[in-house]
Design a protein around this motif. Structure first.
Motif, PDB file in Angstrom:
ATOM      1  N   VAL A   1     -26.087 -21.258   8.751  1.00  0.00           N
ATOM      2  CA  VAL A   1     -26.527 -22.775   8.875  1.00  0.00           C
ATOM      3  C   VAL A   1     -27.131 -22.929  10.368  1.00  0.00           C
ATOM      4  CG1 VAL A   1     -25.788 -24.951   9.394  1.00  0.00           C
ATOM      5  CG2 VAL A   1     -24.925 -23.995   7.458  1.00  0.00           C
ATOM      6  N   ILE A   2     -28.610 -23.417  10.257  1.00  0.00           N
ATOM      7  CA  ILE A   2     -29.309 -23.601  11.545  1.00  0.00           C
ATOM      8  C   ILE A   2     -29.310 -25.064  11.990  1.00  0.00           C
ATOM      9  CG2 ILE A   2     -31.232 -22.863  12.632  1.00  0.00           C
ATOM     10  CD1 ILE A   2     -31.789 -20.890  10.754  1.00  0.00           C
ATOM     11  N   ALA A   3     -29.143 -25.293  13.243  1.00  0.00           N
ATOM     12  CA  ALA A   3     -29.521 -26.643  13.787  1.00  0.00           C
ATOM     13  C   ALA A   3     -30.087 -26.777  15.014  1.00  0.00           C
ATOM     14  CB  ALA A   3     -28.133 -27.299  13.744  1.00  0.00           C
ATOM     15  N   ASP A   4     -31.163 -27.440  14.891  1.00  0.00           N
ATOM     16  CA  ASP A   4     -32.015 -27.780  16.253  1.00  0.00           C
ATOM     17  C   ASP A   4     -32.686 -28.941  16.095  1.00  0.00           C
ATOM     18  OD1 ASP A   4     -34.134 -27.535  18.255  1.00  0.00           O
ATOM     19  OD2 ASP A   4     -33.381 -25.477  18.428  1.00  0.00           O
ATOM     20  N   ASP A   5     -32.838 -29.844  17.168  1.00  0.00           N
ATOM     21  CA  ASP A   5     -33.281 -31.121  17.054  1.00  0.00           C
ATOM     22  C   ASP A   5     -34.707 -30.926  17.230  1.00  0.00           C
ATOM     23  OD1 ASP A   5     -32.935 -30.597  19.710  1.00  0.00           O
ATOM     24  OD2 ASP A   5     -32.882 -32.921  20.338  1.00  0.00           O
TER      25      ASP A   5
ATOM     26  N   TYR B   1     -22.303 -30.218  11.777  1.00  0.00           N
ATOM     27  CA  TYR B   1     -20.912 -29.988  11.808  1.00  0.00           C
ATOM     28  C   TYR B   1     -20.485 -30.301  10.344  1.00  0.00           C
ATOM     29  CZ  TYR B   1     -15.915 -30.355  12.372  1.00  0.00           C
ATOM     30  OH  TYR B   1     -14.464 -30.104  12.221  1.00  0.00           O
ATOM     31  N   ASN B   2     -20.931 -31.048   9.705  1.00  0.00           N
ATOM     32  CA  ASN B   2     -20.559 -31.536   8.323  1.00  0.00           C
ATOM     33  C   ASN B   2     -21.005 -30.454   7.292  1.00  0.00           C
ATOM     34  OD1 ASN B   2     -19.424 -34.110   9.065  1.00  0.00           O
ATOM     35  ND2 ASN B   2     -21.282 -35.138   8.625  1.00  0.00           N
ATOM     36  N   LEU B   3     -22.237 -29.905   7.576  1.00  0.00           N
ATOM     37  CA  LEU B   3     -22.718 -28.807   6.796  1.00  0.00           C
ATOM     38  C   LEU B   3     -21.655 -27.469   6.926  1.00  0.00           C
ATOM     39  CD1 LEU B   3     -26.677 -28.775   7.480  1.00  0.00           C
ATOM     40  CD2 LEU B   3     -25.264 -29.239   5.040  1.00  0.00           C
ATOM     41  N   ILE B   4     -21.427 -27.362   8.163  1.00  0.00           N
ATOM     42  CA  ILE B   4     -20.348 -25.974   8.508  1.00  0.00           C
ATOM     43  C   ILE B   4     -18.864 -26.543   7.749  1.00  0.00           C
ATOM     44  CG2 ILE B   4     -18.942 -25.058  10.207  1.00  0.00           C
ATOM     45  CD1 ILE B   4     -21.306 -25.601  12.157  1.00  0.00           C
ATOM     46  N   VAL B   5     -18.576 -27.546   7.823  1.00  0.00           N
ATOM     47  CA  VAL B   5     -17.387 -27.971   7.034  1.00  0.00           C
ATOM     48  C   VAL B   5     -17.383 -27.777   5.893  1.00  0.00           C
ATOM     49  CG1 VAL B   5     -15.557 -29.902   6.518  1.00  0.00           C
ATOM     50  CG2 VAL B   5     -16.470 -29.542   8.991  1.00  0.00           C
TER      51      VAL B   5
ATOM     52  N   ASN C   1      -9.964 -24.488  13.354  1.00  0.00           N
ATOM     53  CA  ASN C   1      -9.740 -23.105  12.541  1.00  0.00           C
ATOM     54  C   ASN C   1     -10.661 -22.816  11.651  1.00  0.00           C
ATOM     55  OD1 ASN C   1      -7.479 -22.305  14.396  1.00  0.00           O
ATOM     56  ND2 ASN C   1      -6.130 -23.695  13.004  1.00  0.00           N
ATOM     57  N   LEU C   2     -12.067 -23.159  11.845  1.00  0.00           N
ATOM     58  CA  LEU C   2     -12.951 -22.974  10.856  1.00  0.00           C
ATOM     59  C   LEU C   2     -13.417 -21.597  11.137  1.00  0.00           C
ATOM     60  CD1 LEU C   2     -15.171 -26.409  10.995  1.00  0.00           C
ATOM     61  CD2 LEU C   2     -13.558 -25.461   9.251  1.00  0.00           C
TER      62      LEU C   2
END
Length: 209
Positions: A6-10, A40-44, A73-74
């Motif tokens: 997953v990639i996140a950048d504004d 974070y929601n995508l990671i969860v 603990n993800l």
């Protein structure tokens, strides 16, 4: 490679650039986001093997996501990308078990190397940031050498959360003497004479003391 990422950048150009580059290298980009909450929601939800996060994003920073992942603990391993060379941020990243820390100007050159290290359970940090921190560390060491034995004792006590009254009791000196030593330490370390500035510095640099 089927490594899920997953990639996140504004910054849309950075997001697109990393996504296209890693896709071309055979990595499986299963989600992307332009803000921290979505990331974070995508990671969860998706539980990717790796999350590549901008350290500064709206709603939730990359560091805050790393902290939440650690608390919950993800299993996702975090890589932070940033323009910042602040040691405090780097120390926080290590405290939150971040596996990779890359400067944005070298992101495309280093991201594949970083991922390959992480897949072998080896942390990876940009050579540029490591060099900067080592240089910074040498400067800190030089300044610490200016402190007297008593001043070193005091700054170590400050790094452990002791207040002036506690330090005075510990060293059998007056509070006024402690405050004088604190003033001298601020001057020698070239710190601003502001409330808590010495406490913050001592806490961040505790491992150097």
């Amino acid at each position: 490679m089927n490594t899920s990422i997953v990639i996140a950048d504004d910054h849309p150009l950075m997001l697109r650039g990393l996504t296209d580059f890693l896709t071309s290298k055979g990595f499986n980009i299963i989600g992307s986001a332009e803000d921290g909450n979505t990331a974070y929601n995508l990671i969860v939800k998706l539980k990717p093997e790796i999350a590549i996060l901008d350290i500064r994003m709206p709603h939730k920073t990359g560091l805050e996501i790393a902290e939440d992942c650690k608390k919950n603990n993800l299993p996702t391993k975090i890589i932070l990308i940033t323009f910042d060379k602040e040691e405090a941020l780097f120390d926080q990243a290590k405290a939150f078990n971040v596996y990779g820390y890359i400067l944005k100007e070298f992101a495309v050159e280093e991201i594949e190397i970083c991922i390959k290290h992480i897949l072998k359970n080896k942390p990876y940090f940009s050579e540029e940031i490591a060099s900067y921190l080592n240089q910074n560390s040498n400067t800190k060491s030089e300044k610490l050498e200016l402190l007297t034995k008593t001043e070193m004792k005091i700054i170590k006590l400050i790094s452990n959360g002791n207040l002036s009254n506690d330090i005075a009791d510990e060293l059998s000196i007056s509070v006024r003497t402690v405050e004088k030593h604190r003033s001298n330490i601020l001057a020698k370390l070239e710190l601003e004479n502001k409330p808590n500035s010495l406490s913050i510095w001592a806490n961040i640099n505790k491992h150097h003391l």
